[in-house]
Design a protein around this motif. Structure first.
Motif, mmCIF file in Angstrom:
data_model
loop_
_atom_site.group_PDB
_atom_site.id
_atom_site.type_symbol
_atom_site.label_atom_id
_atom_site.label_comp_id
_atom_site.label_asym_id
_atom_site.label_seq_id
_atom_site.Cartn_x
_atom_site.Cartn_y
_atom_site.Cartn_z
ATOM 1 N N VAL A 133 62.344 -65.145 12.421
ATOM 2 C CA VAL A 133 63.371 -65.384 13.559
ATOM 3 C C VAL A 133 64.493 -65.098 13.342
ATOM 4 C CG1 VAL A 133 63.555 -67.009 15.323
ATOM 5 C CG2 VAL A 133 61.315 -66.996 14.541
ATOM 6 N N PRO A 134 65.430 -64.607 14.000
ATOM 7 C CA PRO A 134 66.908 -64.384 13.876
ATOM 8 C C PRO A 134 67.272 -65.672 13.859
ATOM 9 C CG PRO A 134 66.236 -62.586 15.355
ATOM 10 C CD PRO A 134 64.800 -63.432 15.266
ATOM 11 N N LEU A 135 68.491 -65.786 12.839
ATOM 12 C CA LEU A 135 69.310 -67.189 12.908
ATOM 13 C C LEU A 135 69.725 -67.730 14.400
ATOM 14 C CD1 LEU A 135 70.586 -69.384 11.538
ATOM 15 C CD2 LEU A 135 72.483 -68.000 10.819
ATOM 16 N N THR A 136 70.014 -66.841 15.342
ATOM 17 C CA THR A 136 70.466 -67.075 16.554
ATOM 18 C C THR A 136 69.578 -67.870 17.422
ATOM 19 O OG1 THR A 136 69.853 -64.970 17.118
ATOM 20 C CG2 THR A 136 72.352 -65.264 16.622
ATOM 21 N N HIS A 137 68.159 -67.729 17.248
ATOM 22 C CA HIS A 137 67.063 -68.398 17.731
ATOM 23 C C HIS A 137 66.238 -69.358 17.004
ATOM 24 C CE1 HIS A 137 68.026 -64.707 20.134
ATOM 25 N NE2 HIS A 137 67.562 -65.313 21.223
ATOM 26 N N THR A 150 58.753 -82.681 27.409
ATOM 27 C CA THR A 150 59.587 -81.858 28.210
ATOM 28 C C THR A 150 60.869 -81.469 27.793
ATOM 29 O OG1 THR A 150 60.469 -83.617 29.694
ATOM 30 C CG2 THR A 150 58.217 -82.902 30.088
ATOM 31 N N LEU A 151 61.470 -81.763 26.770
ATOM 32 C CA LEU A 151 62.554 -81.637 26.436
ATOM 33 C C LEU A 151 63.069 -81.002 25.209
ATOM 34 C CD1 LEU A 151 64.152 -85.204 27.257
ATOM 35 C CD2 LEU A 151 64.383 -83.064 28.439
ATOM 36 N N PHE A 152 61.875 -80.436 24.603
ATOM 37 C CA PHE A 152 62.276 -79.638 23.250
ATOM 38 C C PHE A 152 62.681 -78.747 23.162
ATOM 39 C CE2 PHE A 152 57.832 -78.394 24.850
ATOM 40 C CZ PHE A 152 57.962 -76.912 24.689
ATOM 41 N N TYR A 153 62.508 -77.648 24.375
ATOM 42 C CA TYR A 153 63.289 -76.346 24.402
ATOM 43 C C TYR A 153 64.791 -76.466 24.755
ATOM 44 C CZ TYR A 153 64.221 -71.298 25.004
ATOM 45 O OH TYR A 153 64.595 -70.011 25.103
ATOM 46 N N LEU A 154 65.105 -77.535 25.277
ATOM 47 C CA LEU A 154 66.569 -77.907 25.745
ATOM 48 C C LEU A 154 67.379 -78.144 24.298
ATOM 49 C CD1 LEU A 154 69.016 -78.527 27.618
ATOM 50 C CD2 LEU A 154 67.965 -81.079 27.747
ATOM 51 N N GLY A 155 66.496 -79.113 23.629
ATOM 52 C CA GLY A 155 67.359 -79.470 22.517
ATOM 53 C C GLY A 155 67.350 -78.191 21.295
ATOM 54 N N GLY A 156 66.541 -77.319 21.396
ATOM 55 C CA GLY A 156 66.575 -76.188 20.598
ATOM 56 C C GLY A 156 67.731 -75.308 21.090
ATOM 57 N N SER A 157 67.985 -75.000 22.296
ATOM 58 C CA SER A 157 68.911 -74.319 23.078
ATOM 59 C C SER A 157 70.528 -74.839 22.729
ATOM 60 C CB SER A 157 68.700 -74.442 24.481
ATOM 61 O OG SER A 157 67.502 -73.439 24.763
ATOM 62 N N VAL A 158 70.530 -76.186 22.712
ATOM 63 C CA VAL A 158 71.732 -77.023 22.489
ATOM 64 C C VAL A 158 72.110 -76.561 20.810
ATOM 65 C CG1 VAL A 158 73.136 -78.963 22.139
ATOM 66 C CG2 VAL A 158 71.832 -78.553 24.166
ATOM 67 N N MET A 159 71.152 -76.700 20.136
ATOM 68 C CA MET A 159 71.461 -76.385 18.599
ATOM 69 C C MET A 159 71.775 -75.176 18.447
ATOM 70 S SD MET A 159 68.568 -78.701 16.373
ATOM 71 C CE MET A 159 67.115 -78.326 17.202
ATOM 72 N N ASP A 160 71.119 -74.158 18.963
ATOM 73 C CA ASP A 160 71.446 -72.658 18.785
ATOM 74 C C ASP A 160 72.759 -72.376 19.425
ATOM 75 O OD1 ASP A 160 69.119 -71.687 17.283
ATOM 76 O OD2 ASP A 160 68.142 -71.361 19.060
ATOM 77 N N ARG A 161 73.286 -72.989 20.332
ATOM 78 C CA ARG A 161 74.461 -72.324 21.154
ATOM 79 C C ARG A 161 75.727 -73.249 20.443
ATOM 80 N NH1 ARG A 161 73.298 -69.827 25.763
ATOM 81 N NH2 ARG A 161 71.032 -69.755 26.371
ATOM 82 N N PHE A 162 75.298 -74.694 20.086
ATOM 83 C CA PHE A 162 76.519 -75.635 19.992
ATOM 84 C C PHE A 162 76.595 -75.914 18.339
ATOM 85 C CE2 PHE A 162 76.092 -75.939 24.366
ATOM 86 C CZ PHE A 162 77.353 -75.323 24.758
ATOM 87 N N GLY A 163 75.223 -76.101 17.670
ATOM 88 C CA GLY A 163 75.143 -76.339 16.489
ATOM 89 C C GLY A 163 74.332 -77.636 16.299
#
Length: 395
Positions: free
Chosen positions: A130-134, A262-275
């Motif tokens: 998987v690319p680092l961005t994702h 229900t929140l796992f994808y939200l957490g992943g998105s925040v990590m990829d976008r903000f750290g």
């Protein structure tokens, strides 16, 4: 696609080959976990012996962490995944037809070993593919799949047992592992590293080289695992202490788990976008604060509120421990590094319930809650200090 997660097919294209078999196998695994002690008792084991049989699964996972890294490096992630799933099939069949408790115990222990292999190989594969961005979204989704399996598995197991008995549940679980192995064979092979090492990579060499990472970010991740697993032990005990019955306790725990799932994808998105810090630190603060004030909860509504907030903290942090470990992993010796990472964080995972047990034996349960809360809040500062955000890579 480079071995460091370079450009390649979108990570969602791995849904069929990674997430589907993981979900299928984990549902089967979740179905049999509550049934293992019942099977042991049916074979004549005492209550203490049945508890030991259950513990052997976790012990197998802990013991298998480092060997899993060696195997994944030797045979590759894809072959390791398929092989471990076939071992799972064999163990589940042995459990189904075990003639005595000792045979059951041996099969359960080996199931723990194969589980360690599956966990490490999945993480290592996604780290490369998987690319680092994702990356965080991919690994958080993997964590979410684990949670879904833990919820649906026992429901499936209950349905199967009610219709066909205990033995049938193991046979169905063996079938899910066999199906997962068949689907996993469709995984694309990973590319070879750009620079092959001149000498074979040694496990102890990798562990020594990265000892500082284990002692800093690894300790913080272990603290996060400790706080997470404390929910499973502390929340039901607190419900019992304030007089809630089993039904109310189950509903409170279901509320926490439902929000968590229900929140796992939200957490992943925040990590990829903000750290990574922007999920790991808030999650620790949320869970630590909840445990610190849990002794103030003396009604079902108050406990339900704290349980829901705990679910929020646990849910957004799905996959964060794997993501931090993957970020720190080297291109050469990655499976060995991740094996050491899993061993380090596994200590934290095992320590939570043990710490609560030790404190509750000599002090009120509220002291255990305050202690876990203090670890959570201290761990938040530790993670902020030591978690390193991955350098951006060109796509």
């Amino acid at each position: 696609m480079s071995s460091d997660g370079g450009s390649g097919a979108p990570w969602r294209s791995l849904t069929t080959a990674i997430y589907l078999p993981t979900a299928v196998s984990f549902i089967g695994f979740g179905a049999i976990v509550p049934l293992v002690p019942l099977t042991a008792r049916a074979l004549g084991a005492s209550v203490a012996e049945a508890a030991l049989v259950v513990a052997l699964m976790g012990i197998g996972g802990f013991v298998g962490a480092l060997p899993a890294g060696v195997i994944a490096d030797r045979f590759g992630e894809k072959k390791s995944l398929v092989g471990a799933l076939f071992v799972d099939v064999s163990c589940l069949l042995v459990c189904a037809f075990a003639p005595n408790t000792w045979v059951l115990a041996g099969a359960v222990f080996v199931t723990g070993l194969s589980g360690a292999m599956l966990s490490l190989a999945r993480q290592s594969y996604l780290t490369v593919a998987v690319p680092l961005t994702h990356r965080a979204r991919a690994l958080s989704t993997l964590g979410g799949v684990f949670r879904i399996g833990s919820l649906l598995g026992p429901l499936m197991g209950a349905a199967v047992v009610s219709l066909w008995g205990l033995q049938a549940a193991y046979l169905v679980a063996a079938g899910t592992s066999l199906l997962a192995a068949s689907v996993t064979m469709a995984l694309p092979d990973l590319p070879m590293p750009e620079h092959e090492p001149d000498q074979p990579v040694r496990m102890m060499q990798v562990l020594r080289q990265h000892a500082h990472t284990y002692a800093t970010a690894g300790v913080g991740a272990a603290a996060l695992m400790l706080v997470r697993t404390s929910r499973d032990a502390l929340l039901p005990l607190w419900c019992e202490q304030i007089g809630l019955d089993a039904t109310a306790t189950s509903l409170v725990f279901a509320l926490s788990s439902g929000i968590d799932m229900t929140l796992f994808y939200l957490g992943g998105s925040v990590m990829d976008r903000f750290g990574r810090r922007w999920v790991s630190v808030p999650a620790m603060v949320i869970m630590g604060a909840c445990f610190a004030v849990l002794p103030l909860a003396h009604s079902v509504l108050a406990v339900a509120l704290f349980a829901a907030i705990l679910g929020l903290g646990n849910g957004i942090s799905a996959g964060v421990v794997m993501t931090i470990g993957s970020d720190a992993s080297p291109a050469i010796g990655r499976p060995q590094f991740l094996a050491g990472w899993r061993l380090t964080t596994g200590i934290g995972q095992a320590a939570g319930p043990l710490l609560i047990t030790a404190i509750a034996a000599v002090a009120p349960l509220g002291v255990a809650a305050l202690t876990i809360g203090a670890i959570g809040l201290t761990g938040a500062g530790w993670l902020w200090r030591w978690v390193r955000e991955p350098a951006a890579q060109p796509r």
